[in-house]
Design an enzyme around this catalytic site. Structure first.
Site, PDB file in Angstrom:
ATOM      1  N   GLU A   1       0.845  -1.195   0.000  1.00 21.42           N
ATOM      2  CA  GLU A   1       0.000   0.000   0.000  1.00 21.42           C
ATOM      3  C   GLU A   1       0.878   1.240   0.000  1.00 21.42           C
ATOM      4  OE1 GLU A   1      -1.112   0.744   4.574  1.00 21.42           O
ATOM      5  OE2 GLU A   1      -1.476  -1.310   3.905  1.00 21.42           O
TER       6      GLU A   1
ATOM      7  N   LYS B   1       2.684   4.548   1.095  1.00 14.12           N
ATOM      8  CA  LYS B   1       3.050   5.100   2.403  1.00 14.12           C
ATOM      9  C   LYS B   1       2.725   6.590   2.389  1.00 14.12           C
ATOM     10  CE  LYS B   1       6.821   5.381   5.754  1.00 14.12           C
ATOM     11  NZ  LYS B   1       6.670   6.834   6.010  1.00 14.12           N
TER      12      LYS B   1
ATOM     13  N   ASP C   1       2.440  10.362   3.316  1.00 14.86           N
ATOM     14  CA  ASP C   1       3.295  11.310   4.031  1.00 14.86           C
ATOM     15  C   ASP C   1       2.399  12.269   4.799  1.00 14.86           C
ATOM     16  OD1 ASP C   1       5.438  12.685   4.969  1.00 14.86           O
ATOM     17  OD2 ASP C   1       5.919  13.694   3.091  1.00 14.86           O
TER      18      ASP C   1
ATOM     19  N   ARG D   1       0.251   9.755  17.396  1.00  9.75           N
ATOM     20  CA  ARG D   1       1.188   8.709  17.793  1.00  9.75           C
ATOM     21  C   ARG D   1       2.078   9.144  18.945  1.00  9.75           C
ATOM     22  NH1 ARG D   1       5.071   5.943  13.390  1.00  9.75           N
ATOM     23  NH2 ARG D   1       5.876   8.064  13.198  1.00  9.75           N
TER      24      ARG D   1
ATOM     25  N   TYR E   1      -5.442   2.198   7.692  1.00 11.38           N
ATOM     26  CA  TYR E   1      -4.626   1.103   7.159  1.00 11.38           C
ATOM     27  C   TYR E   1      -4.259   0.043   8.203  1.00 11.38           C
ATOM     28  CZ  TYR E   1      -0.942   4.135   9.083  1.00 11.38           C
ATOM     29  OH  TYR E   1      -0.190   4.925   9.903  1.00 11.38           O
TER      30      TYR E   1
ATOM     31  N   LYS F   1      11.146   2.707   0.654  1.00 12.11           N
ATOM     32  CA  LYS F   1      11.178   4.150   0.420  1.00 12.11           C
ATOM     33  C   LYS F   1      11.611   4.455  -1.012  1.00 12.11           C
ATOM     34  CE  LYS F   1      10.491   6.620   3.412  1.00 12.11           C
ATOM     35  NZ  LYS F   1      11.275   7.133   4.557  1.00 12.11           N
TER      36      LYS F   1
ATOM     37  N   CYS G   1      51.462   1.850   8.162  1.00 10.27           N
ATOM     38  CA  CYS G   1      50.536   2.713   8.885  1.00 10.27           C
ATOM     39  C   CYS G   1      50.922   4.178   8.710  1.00 10.27           C
ATOM     40  CB  CYS G   1      50.535   2.344  10.366  1.00 10.27           C
ATOM     41  SG  CYS G   1      49.541   3.448  11.391  1.00 10.27           S
TER      42      CYS G   1
ATOM     43  N   CYS H   1      52.186   5.456  12.394  1.00 10.96           N
ATOM     44  CA  CYS H   1      53.387   4.991  13.107  1.00 10.96           C
ATOM     45  C   CYS H   1      54.389   4.267  12.211  1.00 10.96           C
ATOM     46  CB  CYS H   1      52.990   4.088  14.272  1.00 10.96           C
ATOM     47  SG  CYS H   1      52.285   2.496  13.772  1.00 10.96           S
TER      48      CYS H   1
ATOM     49  N   CYS I   1      46.996  -1.941  10.878  1.00  9.74           N
ATOM     50  CA  CYS I   1      48.310  -1.610  11.406  1.00  9.74           C
ATOM     51  C   CYS I   1      48.699  -2.635  12.460  1.00  9.74           C
ATOM     52  CB  CYS I   1      48.271  -0.218  12.017  1.00  9.74           C
ATOM     53  SG  CYS I   1      49.709   0.191  13.026  1.00  9.74           S
TER      54      CYS I   1
ATOM     55  N   CYS J   1      51.270   2.471  18.271  1.00 13.19           N
ATOM     56  CA  CYS J   1      50.599   3.302  17.273  1.00 13.19           C
ATOM     57  C   CYS J   1      49.745   4.332  18.005  1.00 13.19           C
ATOM     58  CB  CYS J   1      49.726   2.454  16.350  1.00 13.19           C
ATOM     59  SG  CYS J   1      48.807   3.428  15.128  1.00 13.19           S
TER      60      CYS J   1
END
Length: 706
Positions: A126, A128, A130, A149, A236, A324, A429, A432, A447, A453
């Protein structure tokens, strides 16, 4: 689905800091959206924040905050409205962003229910809407209460306002004695434009979009204002019921329509993911001509009995998901690639971009994940982006749909500079100069410098003081960096000597910006308060790779005390010892995690650092929880073979709710083995050890009344 790999190169300290920022940003966004009806970010931006938060929490579950946005729905009610406690919580939905996500959703449903690919699972799909969620409570057919809500548990009483909406009947014929209808209040595009024209003519404030207009109109303290606004309502779902509406989701929607409620005509019954995606495409094509705003399509398992079995996570149902619509893409130039070093030594490449606006946000950085991603393949050698590598100077496509830190999705080879050269990932790295190695099966180069380090040392200290670890008030990431740079702390134990280091003078500390005698003493007091720590927090604070917050809790519950845990770590490598089997027998602890644990305690320097820390602490043992009246409380149970009446996930969850500890292996400490068809070595070992073995029916009979 690629979201989780988007955070593979993120170290824990950076993840913890980002989760804190996300909690603040999402909290502000929820307040602006749900309480003030004036969102300060776009829906795509909000989805990006939520998805990034979920991705980080999935990658680092131990860093999940107490105020995690994933545990929240909506926002607290605003002042001026009466509060309504929902009889059934109004939860949010998890999101999907591509077709792969939908296949994974269907797979999760089938796996949880133990259904094979040959068993049909139907879904409803269904639009959604907004708008603003609304719950309508009918008693004996009469509307007695309407509530927003809110935060999912408590909403605002907007009954008088809801009664002014044409689509909300004041009375229903032949309705159940109790019926809570759930739906969405919205405003059509035409009505929105007409309202804004009237607002302009009256010199009043105009609205940014139909959703803001609908929410602001419903939440007016003066119901006459609401009455003057052209609000609509689609039903819904439902909350509390005295009698079932139907056996299926589609049947229930048809029942609501028959009662006189408005339902969306685009709701459709679909047989599996392919039909869901096809209906999504159909709705997406009609989106511009619907006359009202939608931001995706919602899918729900149609069979209500299966919905009941699937149940809920903390804030979302397992049986539904919102697919979405996609956010924006943008192209920009990659100006450089930087490599950052995290707590576990992970080398994470970051793209520095020519700033570009994507979905209303200016983007200048993007994740490049790891060296394989830059080269045009995944960690298994499979081609991505048609094999196109990423080079400094390239024009790259940036994608933000589900990521706060965007990702580089594609490369335009036609715009590649002639002097662009393939990127060579460093083998040492950058912090170091230690060798950076990539272990077989690992997507990340790390590393090997360890404590020497500085990047790793600082990130480990940040992790140590993080919220889920020692959580020392006044000692956060910024202070850790400052104290490390000043050579005041090099390892966790040093934190507990800070008061002793500075004595009563505090002049060294007071000379630093932001510190005075009071703030320094407050810090020392806060440190002393954390000398008493729980075993699970201590284990988590050590920052051992693969050992997150959830695993730390499981390990702590298993061993009960530091002494037992420490002894196990010392003996796990001894020849003929059962400590290793005991460790990997902990449900949720596999060979990789166990190896990481034992290696940490076997390294002389790290072990010495841990010993120095423990000497300064009082470590609290785990209190064994019991469940009154449960026949399995405190017992260790093992499931083996095929369960025919519930899935393994359901069985494990039920046992744990009853206070049992579920183990992955059988040992002399096992109290009960539940063996289904196909039970093999575990059932045999249980028999050899004299452990009780029962079948699934006996197990269900044992826990039937609980």
């Amino acid at each position: 689905m690629t979201v989780l790999t988007d955070v593979d190169g993120l170290d824990e300290a950076a993840a913890a800091a980002e989760l804190a920022d996300l909690a603040a940003a999402l909290g502000q966004a929820n307040h602006a959206y749900h309480t003030n009806d004036s969102p300060d970010i776009t829906d795509a931006e909000y989805d990006a924040l939520k998805r990034r938060n979920a991705a980080i929490e999935a990658r680092f579950p131990h860093l999940k905050r107490e105020d995690s946005p994933s545990e929240k729905v909506g926002a607290p009610v605003a002042e001026g409205f009466g509060k309504v406690t929902h009889a059934v919580a109004m939860l949010s939905l998890s999101n999907a962003f591509d077709d792969t996500d939908i296949n994974e959703f269907d797979g999760r449903v089938r796996k949880y229910l133990g259904l094979g690919s040959d068993v049909a699972v139907n879904y409803t799909a269904e639009p959604k809407i907004d708008g603003l969620s609304l719950s309508l409570r009918y008693e004996k057919g009469r509307l007695v209460q309407a509530a927003t809500r809110g935060d999912g548990a408590v909403g605002e009483n907007v009954t008088a306002n809801a009664l002014t909406i044409a689509d909300v009947p004041a009375k229903l014929e032949r309705a159940p004695e109790l019926l809570e209808v759930r739906g969405e209040v919205y405003m059509s595009h035409a009505d929105f434009e007409a309202l804004n024209r009237r607002q302009l003519e009256a010199g009043a404030k105009t609205f940014a979009n139909p959703r803001n207009a609908a929410a602001g109109s419903l939440r007016q303290l003066d119901s006459d204002i609401t009455k003057s606004r052209p609000l609509r309502f689609f039903a819904y779902a439902w909350g509390a019921l005295s009698d079932p509406l139907a056996d299926t989701q589609m049947g229930a929607i048809e029942r609501l329509r028959a009662l006189g409620l408005s339902t969306n005509p685009l709701t459709s019954l679909c047989a599996g993911p392919a039909e869901l995606v096809a209906h999504y495409r159909t709705i997406e094509e009609q989106r511009a001509t619907l006359g009202y705003d939608i931001d995706g399509v919602v899918y729900k398992v149609d069979d209500l009995a299966l919905q009941e079995r699937l149940g809920f996570r903390s804030t979302t149902p397992r049986w539904a998901i919102a697919h979405k619509f996609p956010a924006e893409l943008a192209w920009t130039r990659l100006e450089s690639i930087d490599v950052q070093v995290g707590r576990t030594g992970a080398l994470s490449p970051v793209a520095r971009l020519m700033p570009v606006t994507v979905g209303g946000v200016t983007v200048s950085n993007a994740t490049l994940h790891n060296e394989d991603y830059i080269a045009g393949s995944d960690s298994k050698g499979q081609t991505i982006r048609d094999g196109k590598d990423i080079r400094v100077g390239d024009w790259v496509q940036v994608y933000r749909a589900g990521d706060v830190i965007p990702k580089v999705a594609d490369v335009d080879l036609k715009k590649r500079p002639p002097d662009a050269v393939p990127y060579v990932f460093p083998e040492t790295c950058p912090e170091c100069d230690s060798l950076a190695v990539r272990e077989p099966g690992d997507a990340v180069r790390r590393c090997t410098g360890g404590l020497i380090c500085p990047a790793q040392a600082v990130e480990k200290l940040k992790h140590f003081v993080s919220r889920a670890a020692f959580d020392i008030e006044g000692l956060g990431a910024k202070q850790v960096e400052q104290f490390y740079a000043d050579t005041w702390i090099k390892e966790p134990a040093d934190i507990f000597f800070l008061r002793q280091r500075f004595g009563s003078g505090l002049q060294q500390l007071k000379n630093r910006e932001g510190w005075g005698e009071k703030s320094a003493n407050n810090l020392f007091d806060a440190i002393d308060e954390k000398r008493t720590i729980s075993l699970s927090r201590l284990i988590f604070s050590l920052g051992i790779r693969h050992v997150g917050e959830a695993a730390s809790n499981m390990i702590a519950r298993h061993y009960g005390s530091w002494e037992r845990f420490d002894a196990a770590m010392q003996s796990v490598g001894e020849s003929g010892s059962s400590a290793w089997e005991d460790l990997i027998g902990i449900d949720g602890v596999g060979g990789v995690m166990a190896q990481s644990l034992t290696q940490a305690f076997a390294q002389q320097a790290e072990r010495a650092s841990i010993d120095r820390l423990v000497a300064e602490l009082s470590i609290q043992p785990v209190e064994r929880p019991t469940t009154a009246g449960s026949p399995v409380a405190g017992k260790t149970v093992v499931f083996t073979g095929t369960l025919e009446k519930m899935t393994r996930a359901e069985a494990k969850a039920r046992a744990e709710r009853l206070g049992a500890k579920v183990s992955g292996s059988v040992s002399s400490k096992t109290d009960l083995v539940i063996a289904g068809p196909g039970a093999g070595s575990k059932a045999k070992k249980a028999a050899e050890l004299g452990v009780d073995v029962i079948d699934e029916d006996s197990w269900l009979a044992l826990i039937a009344s609980k």
